[in-house]
Scaffold this motif. Sequence first.
Motif, PDB file in Angstrom:
ATOM      1  N   ILE A 169      66.588  12.205  63.800  1.00 45.55           N
ATOM      2  CA  ILE A 169      66.325  12.018  62.263  1.00 45.55           C
ATOM      3  C   ILE A 169      67.497  11.557  62.268  1.00 45.55           C
ATOM      4  O   ILE A 169      68.885  12.257  61.306  1.00 45.55           O
ATOM      5  CB  ILE A 169      66.321  13.354  61.538  1.00 45.55           C
ATOM      6  N   VAL A 170      67.696  10.021  61.562  1.00 41.58           N
ATOM      7  CA  VAL A 170      68.853   9.413  62.204  1.00 41.58           C
ATOM      8  C   VAL A 170      69.330   9.299  59.882  1.00 41.58           C
ATOM      9  O   VAL A 170      68.662   9.601  59.360  1.00 41.58           O
ATOM     10  CB  VAL A 170      69.394   8.204  62.338  1.00 41.58           C
ATOM     11  N   PHE A 171      70.903   8.634  59.310  1.00 41.62           N
ATOM     12  CA  PHE A 171      70.373   9.602  58.566  1.00 41.62           C
ATOM     13  C   PHE A 171      71.778   8.817  57.924  1.00 41.62           C
ATOM     14  O   PHE A 171      72.986   8.774  58.882  1.00 41.62           O
ATOM     15  CB  PHE A 171      70.764  10.338  57.279  1.00 41.62           C
ATOM     16  N   ASN A 172      72.513   8.393  56.184  1.00 43.92           N
ATOM     17  CA  ASN A 172      72.826   7.781  56.107  1.00 43.92           C
ATOM     18  C   ASN A 172      73.422   8.057  55.056  1.00 43.92           C
ATOM     19  O   ASN A 172      72.925   7.372  53.373  1.00 43.92           O
ATOM     20  CB  ASN A 172      73.049   6.278  56.620  1.00 43.92           C
ATOM     21  N   VAL A 173      74.479   9.303  54.452  1.00 44.62           N
ATOM     22  CA  VAL A 173      73.984   9.795  53.256  1.00 44.62           C
ATOM     23  C   VAL A 173      75.667   9.831  52.798  1.00 44.62           C
ATOM     24  O   VAL A 173      76.562  10.576  53.243  1.00 44.62           O
ATOM     25  CB  VAL A 173      73.537  11.236  53.077  1.00 44.62           C
ATOM     26  N   ASP A 174      75.668   9.344  51.152  1.00 43.41           N
ATOM     27  CA  ASP A 174      77.540   9.355  50.750  1.00 43.41           C
ATOM     28  C   ASP A 174      77.680  10.505  50.564  1.00 43.41           C
ATOM     29  O   ASP A 174      77.129  11.367  50.292  1.00 43.41           O
ATOM     30  CB  ASP A 174      77.859   8.514  49.956  1.00 43.41           C
ATOM     31  N   GLY A 175      78.978  10.717  51.948  1.00 41.95           N
ATOM     32  CA  GLY A 175      79.579  12.501  51.325  1.00 41.95           C
ATOM     33  C   GLY A 175      78.900  13.431  52.798  1.00 41.95           C
ATOM     34  O   GLY A 175      79.652  14.324  52.306  1.00 41.95           O
ATOM     35  N   VAL A 176      78.500  12.923  53.251  1.00 41.05           N
ATOM     36  CA  VAL A 176      77.492  14.065  54.083  1.00 41.05           C
ATOM     37  C   VAL A 176      77.993  13.523  55.223  1.00 41.05           C
ATOM     38  O   VAL A 176      77.266  12.081  56.142  1.00 41.05           O
ATOM     39  CB  VAL A 176      75.983  13.848  53.436  1.00 41.05           C
ATOM     40  N   ASP A 177      78.457  14.126  56.238  1.00 43.77           N
ATOM     41  CA  ASP A 177      78.375  14.259  57.566  1.00 43.77           C
ATOM     42  C   ASP A 177      77.115  15.279  58.258  1.00 43.77           C
ATOM     43  O   ASP A 177      77.256  14.778  59.672  1.00 43.77           O
ATOM     44  CB  ASP A 177      79.871  14.325  57.963  1.00 43.77           C
ATOM     45  N   ASN A 178      77.882  16.035  57.719  1.00 48.40           N
ATOM     46  CA  ASN A 178      76.541  17.092  58.826  1.00 48.40           C
ATOM     47  C   ASN A 178      75.125  17.462  58.014  1.00 48.40           C
ATOM     48  O   ASN A 178      75.649  17.772  56.457  1.00 48.40           O
ATOM     49  CB  ASN A 178      77.297  18.243  59.205  1.00 48.40           C
ATOM     50  N   LEU A 179      73.809  16.898  58.107  1.00 49.40           N
ATOM     51  CA  LEU A 179      72.886  17.226  57.982  1.00 49.40           C
ATOM     52  C   LEU A 179      71.712  18.283  58.359  1.00 49.40           C
ATOM     53  O   LEU A 179      71.537  18.161  59.727  1.00 49.40           O
ATOM     54  CB  LEU A 179      72.466  16.128  57.335  1.00 49.40           C
ATOM     55  N   VAL A 180      71.455  19.692  57.569  1.00 55.35           N
ATOM     56  CA  VAL A 180      70.496  20.339  57.897  1.00 55.35           C
ATOM     57  C   VAL A 180      69.173  19.929  57.878  1.00 55.35           C
ATOM     58  O   VAL A 180      68.914  19.960  56.846  1.00 55.35           O
ATOM     59  CB  VAL A 180      70.777  21.874  58.760  1.00 55.35           C
ATOM     60  N   LEU A 181      68.005  19.905  58.590  1.00 57.78           N
ATOM     61  CA  LEU A 181      66.429  20.360  58.037  1.00 57.78           C
ATOM     62  C   LEU A 181      65.275  20.813  58.800  1.00 57.78           C
ATOM     63  O   LEU A 181      66.045  20.923  60.166  1.00 57.78           O
ATOM     64  CB  LEU A 181      66.368  18.707  57.889  1.00 57.78           C
ATOM     65  N   ASP A 182      64.305  20.102  58.058  1.00 59.69           N
ATOM     66  CA  ASP A 182      63.257  21.470  58.683  1.00 59.69           C
ATOM     67  C   ASP A 182      62.441  21.273  58.242  1.00 59.69           C
ATOM     68  O   ASP A 182      62.688  20.077  58.319  1.00 59.69           O
ATOM     69  CB  ASP A 182      63.218  23.184  59.127  1.00 59.69           C
ATOM     70  N   ALA A 183      61.506  21.178  59.386  1.00 52.20           N
ATOM     71  CA  ALA A 183      60.166  20.290  59.557  1.00 52.20           C
ATOM     72  C   ALA A 183      59.389  20.376  58.545  1.00 52.20           C
ATOM     73  O   ALA A 183      58.435  18.907  57.990  1.00 52.20           O
ATOM     74  CB  ALA A 183      58.512  20.963  60.270  1.00 52.20           C
ATOM     75  N   PRO A 184      59.089  20.968  57.620  1.00 50.70           N
ATOM     76  CA  PRO A 184      58.687  20.642  55.951  1.00 50.70           C
ATOM     77  C   PRO A 184      59.175  19.838  55.358  1.00 50.70           C
ATOM     78  O   PRO A 184      58.571  19.136  54.678  1.00 50.70           O
ATOM     79  CB  PRO A 184      58.155  21.955  55.421  1.00 50.70           C
ATOM     80  N   THR A 185      60.194  20.335  55.468  1.00 51.48           N
ATOM     81  CA  THR A 185      61.110  19.155  55.156  1.00 51.48           C
ATOM     82  C   THR A 185      61.260  17.818  54.772  1.00 51.48           C
ATOM     83  O   THR A 185      61.200  16.594  53.957  1.00 51.48           O
ATOM     84  CB  THR A 185      62.473  19.922  54.357  1.00 51.48           C
ATOM     85  N   ILE A 186      61.310  17.666  56.232  1.00 49.39           N
ATOM     86  CA  ILE A 186      61.125  16.123  56.730  1.00 49.39           C
ATOM     87  C   ILE A 186      60.121  15.223  56.719  1.00 49.39           C
ATOM     88  O   ILE A 186      60.226  14.566  55.877  1.00 49.39           O
ATOM     89  CB  ILE A 186      61.892  16.100  58.544  1.00 49.39           C
ATOM     90  N   ALA A 187      58.846  16.549  56.691  1.00 51.03           N
ATOM     91  CA  ALA A 187      57.663  15.162  56.672  1.00 51.03           C
ATOM     92  C   ALA A 187      57.344  15.231  55.138  1.00 51.03           C
ATOM     93  O   ALA A 187      56.974  14.386  54.700  1.00 51.03           O
ATOM     94  CB  ALA A 187      56.953  16.113  56.943  1.00 51.03           C
TER      95      ALA A 187
END
Length: 379
Positions: free
Chosen positions: A146-164
């Motif tokens: 799950i690739v991301f490019n978010v200003d100011g965020v280097d580490n991101l945690v997500l779970d299945a419901p949130t990704i969906a």
Amino acid sequence: MKLQRNGRSKALAIGAMALVSSLSLAACGSDDNNNNAAAPSGSGSAAAPAAINCGSKPTALVAAGSTAQGNAIDILKNNFEAACKGATVNYGGGGSGAGVQQFNQGKIQFAGSDSALKPAEVEASKAVCTGGQGINLPIVAGLISIVFNVDGVDNLVLDAPTIAKIFDSQITKWNDPAIVALNPSAKLPDADIQAFHRTDDSGTTENLTKYFAKTSGGAWSYPASKAWAGKGGQGANGSAGVSAQVKQVKNSISYAELSFAQTNNLKSAAINTGAAKPVEATAANAANTFAKAQMAGTGSDLALTLDYATKDEGSYPLVLVTYEIACDKGNKADTLDTLKAFLAYSASDAGQKAIGDAGYVPLPKSLTDKVNGVIGSLA
């Protein structure tokens, strides 16, 4: 893979970790030693492979399908062509759906698909596999980042419901409470989420939506499919296309194989699976999941069942395997020898090591031994 749950499962686990840590480069013999050579170091892999069995009369192969394995096929074909004078492998992407369609039209010698053939596709393959049918050979394994490019965020945690929910436009802001709850120390911007999905029929999309079906708790209301069904978002073609968009567009997110994330220097989210800590998107963590896969196919068909809902420590759940689809019988006589040679190299320790160095996940040796056994029987 419907492996017996005790002894075979343990054997796979041992094999997976052994492959990730160090793969032996096994040389294969050939009836025609004039066609065997060590590939040069510039052939596309991090380390030159051992001798490659080129077959008796190397010729041209044409294949198409999965873009997920595109980087892997580039490495494998470069090594194979460098070692085998007269051999060429022309692999066109287009997605898994297009590859299976071309295979069943008799236009290509093998197809790459990130999902196993469906019963109707197997039935259709009998028209081009005279006296046989198309079979699934797992050769290129990977994980979906799950690739991301978010200003100011280097580490991101997500779970299945949130990704969906993100990919279905149910969550549209990066500072949504659901994302904040998973990332209490992150400085999440008050910015719109730019979500990108595949526009082509994609086995990567099907694996992602299978993961949603198993783990999102109903947040994803659509059936698993190669065709994108979520609401909103923006589309791009192929794994390379969505990766390029995330690299260029601020506050964006998408899904692509680890090799594409690495090539584009993209960050990958860790996934909260319910284990003690979020699981990072690494080849070693994906290998832990592949080690417990089970066999779904029968006979010479080696389709696998993957546990997307794993909660085991260090097991990354969003994995996929690309099958090389070929005829078990009825392959064209003029290309059969080269087809077998190329697939055998791809599934060898040397081939798996070469693509493992590029962000793919070497398959357990207990599985690649089965694959090579079937390759040897192709007719």
